[in-house]
Motif scaffolding. Structure first.
Motif, PDB file in Angstrom:
ATOM      1  N   LEU A  41       0.909  -0.976   0.124  1.00  0.00           N
ATOM      2  CA  LEU A  41      -0.107   0.123   0.172  1.00  0.00           C
ATOM      3  C   LEU A  41       0.835   1.217   0.111  1.00  0.00           C
ATOM      4  O   LEU A  41       0.704   2.234  -0.897  1.00  0.00           O
ATOM      5  CB  LEU A  41      -0.959   0.025   1.037  1.00  0.00           C
ATOM      6  N   HIS A  42       1.772   1.189   0.678  1.00  0.00           N
ATOM      7  CA  HIS A  42       2.905   2.275   0.715  1.00  0.00           C
ATOM      8  C   HIS A  42       3.441   2.786  -0.550  1.00  0.00           C
ATOM      9  O   HIS A  42       3.569   3.743  -0.980  1.00  0.00           O
ATOM     10  CB  HIS A  42       3.852   2.271   1.973  1.00  0.00           C
ATOM     11  N   GLU A  43       4.018   1.636  -1.198  1.00  0.00           N
ATOM     12  CA  GLU A  43       4.390   1.474  -2.589  1.00  0.00           C
ATOM     13  C   GLU A  43       3.452   2.191  -3.388  1.00  0.00           C
ATOM     14  O   GLU A  43       3.906   2.963  -4.313  1.00  0.00           O
ATOM     15  CB  GLU A  43       5.066   0.044  -3.203  1.00  0.00           C
ATOM     16  N   TYR A  44       2.241   1.748  -3.467  1.00  0.00           N
ATOM     17  CA  TYR A  44       1.170   2.235  -4.341  1.00  0.00           C
ATOM     18  C   TYR A  44       1.062   3.868  -4.136  1.00  0.00           C
ATOM     19  O   TYR A  44       0.714   4.445  -5.114  1.00  0.00           O
ATOM     20  CB  TYR A  44      -0.245   1.447  -4.242  1.00  0.00           C
ATOM     21  N   ALA A  45       0.868   4.215  -2.864  1.00  0.00           N
ATOM     22  CA  ALA A  45       0.440   5.501  -2.475  1.00  0.00           C
ATOM     23  C   ALA A  45       1.449   6.272  -2.387  1.00  0.00           C
ATOM     24  O   ALA A  45       1.329   7.569  -2.657  1.00  0.00           O
ATOM     25  CB  ALA A  45      -0.494   5.467  -1.110  1.00  0.00           C
ATOM     26  N   GLU A  46       2.645   5.977  -2.021  1.00  0.00           N
ATOM     27  CA  GLU A  46       3.607   6.894  -1.941  1.00  0.00           C
ATOM     28  C   GLU A  46       4.861   6.558  -2.428  1.00  0.00           C
ATOM     29  O   GLU A  46       6.189   7.186  -2.423  1.00  0.00           O
ATOM     30  CB  GLU A  46       4.032   6.926  -0.178  1.00  0.00           C
ATOM     31  N   ASP A 333      -9.755  -1.977  -6.987  1.00  0.00           N
ATOM     32  CA  ASP A 333     -10.991  -1.626  -6.434  1.00  0.00           C
ATOM     33  C   ASP A 333     -11.291  -2.239  -5.053  1.00  0.00           C
ATOM     34  O   ASP A 333     -11.852  -1.471  -4.063  1.00  0.00           O
ATOM     35  CB  ASP A 333     -12.072  -1.585  -7.337  1.00  0.00           C
ATOM     36  N   ALA A 334     -11.142  -3.449  -5.123  1.00  0.00           N
ATOM     37  CA  ALA A 334     -11.772  -4.189  -3.838  1.00  0.00           C
ATOM     38  C   ALA A 334     -10.616  -4.457  -2.980  1.00  0.00           C
ATOM     39  O   ALA A 334     -10.861  -4.778  -1.839  1.00  0.00           O
ATOM     40  CB  ALA A 334     -12.295  -5.506  -4.352  1.00  0.00           C
ATOM     41  N   GLY A 335      -9.121  -4.155  -3.253  1.00  0.00           N
ATOM     42  CA  GLY A 335      -8.064  -4.689  -2.519  1.00  0.00           C
ATOM     43  C   GLY A 335      -7.499  -3.355  -2.025  1.00  0.00           C
ATOM     44  O   GLY A 335      -7.539  -2.970  -0.787  1.00  0.00           O
ATOM     45  N   PHE A 336      -6.525  -2.696  -2.782  1.00  0.00           N
ATOM     46  CA  PHE A 336      -5.964  -1.449  -2.553  1.00  0.00           C
ATOM     47  C   PHE A 336      -6.850  -0.345  -2.046  1.00  0.00           C
ATOM     48  O   PHE A 336      -6.609   0.258  -1.122  1.00  0.00           O
ATOM     49  CB  PHE A 336      -5.012  -0.953  -3.573  1.00  0.00           C
ATOM     50  N   ASP A 337      -7.865  -0.119  -2.639  1.00  0.00           N
ATOM     51  CA  ASP A 337      -8.745   0.936  -2.277  1.00  0.00           C
ATOM     52  C   ASP A 337      -9.215   0.924  -0.999  1.00  0.00           C
ATOM     53  O   ASP A 337      -9.648   1.779  -0.160  1.00  0.00           O
ATOM     54  CB  ASP A 337      -9.980   1.052  -3.234  1.00  0.00           C
TER      55      ASP A 337
END
Length: 358
Positions: A41-46, A333-337
């Motif tokens: 999640l950190h990789e995806y968002a930041e 959509d159902a995971g990371f979000d």
């Protein structure tokens, strides 16, 4: 085969890629389940953080983005490379997802290979990933598990090993009292290890849904709402007027760290388990006057065998921590979000790369 490929911050694509080759000394694994980790999640968002950006290859894997994501995986062996005779097709396995230089001592007596130069993780630094249908992994990093452990639960052995190593780092033993800030996946799994070792657990968590999950999973002896309750006072009340013997910071949130410094007894141990993507601050006077021992912890080191044993012996039940199962097409959509924007509604969301587990 299909795989989730990380290109850059906010850019993950489901693509068709070539199946990995099973070369001598490696094991081919059909991935059954892969968990979405907070690091992902950190990789995806930041990010990119652990992931080597395009054009900047990781020193060991020699790979850079795009890379296949996923490091919390379970699966079934479909092929065994030449030179291996201690693992067989059909074995159920989990992966200790390290990328290390070949000259690093990773033997059973090593306590620091996870701190070696250029260390990275399969599914972050390259070498394939659990969010692909298949993966090949060096034999050293493949751990056999009992076929009695459901493969979806087995995917949680990797994050459970993080909790196991954190508890080892704390030095806490049966009879101690631990305060755990945060009832996300790592906080809950750290609490599960504490419970398995006879350590009394106090969990501080503002989300009512996550507090309920701690109750449901049976890993919290005492559950505290830091918004409504005085956590420090509750800890002292629970522990006979003393502070907690050990504290586990599992949030990367400053108020949680501050609370631990106040709630620990003099000479207590504070273990920082979460990955901080921003600087934190420490009240050094409290650290000094209470002689608090503050320790960092990262991942695991020779922790998987003992962690697997806890699960195989029934001392840790991983089933309650699984709150969702999805396929690759719903990774975002159902995971990371969900985990980024509604993280109080979920603990561990698992992905079946092939869809066979759905």
């Amino acid at each position: 085969m299909r795989a989730a490929r990380y290109y850059d911050r906010g850019d993950i694509r489901i693509e068709d890629i070539t199946e990995p080759e099973v070369v001598p000394g490696t094991v081919g694994i059909d991935v059954a389940w892969c968990g979405i980790c907070g690091t992902d999640l950190h990789e995806y968002a930041e990010g990119p953080i652990f992931i080597p950006p395009a054009g900047h290859p990781q020193p060991i894997s020699k790979e850079s983005a795009p890379i296949t994501l996923g490091h919390e995986m379970s699966g079934v062996v479909y092929a065994v490379g030449a030179g291996l005779d201690d693992i067989a097709v059909g074995d159920h396995v989990v992966v200790e997802p390290y990328i290390l230089h070949d000259d690093v001592d990773t033997g059973p007596d090593s306590h620091d290979y996870h701190l070696s130069e250029d260390m990275n993780f399969i599914g972050l630094g390259g070498c394939g990933g659990g969010l692909g249908e298949k993966i090949t992994v060096k034999r050293r990093w493949v751990h056999k598990i009992s076929s009695n452990i459901p493969l979806d639960q087995a995917a949680l052995i990797e994050p459970l090993s993080v909790g196991y190593h954190a508890v080892e780092r704390s030095g806490a033993a049966s009879g101690a009292t631990a305060l755990i800030t945060g009832a996300g996946p790592i906080g809950l799994l750290t609490a599960a290890v504490c419970k398995a070792k006879g350590i009394t657990t106090i969990i501080s968590e503002p989300s009512s849904l996550r507090r309920n999950k701690a109750v449901e999973a049976g890993v919290g002896d005492h559950i505290v709402d830091p918004v409504a309750d005085d956590v420090v006072a509750r800890v002292r009340d629970i522990n006979g007027g003393r502070g907690a013997d050990v504290g586990f910071e599992c949030t990367s949130v400053q108020p949680a760290l501050d609370t631990l410094l106040d709630a620990l007894k003099p000479t207590g141990v504070l273990v920082v388990v979460s990955i901080w993507s921003h600087p934190g601050s420490v009240d050094m006077q409290k650290l000094v006057l209470k002689e608090i021992d503050m320790r960092g912890t990262i991942a695991y080191v020779n922790s998987h065998p003992a962690t697997i044993e806890l699960v195989e012996q029934g001392k840790v039940d991983l089933a309650p921590f699984i709150t969702g199962r999805i396929g690759l097409d719903h990774l975002i959509d159902a995971g990371f979000d969900t985990l980024i924007n509604r993280n109080e509604t979920a603990v561990k969301i698992l992905v079946s790369p092939s869809g066979a587990g759905l």
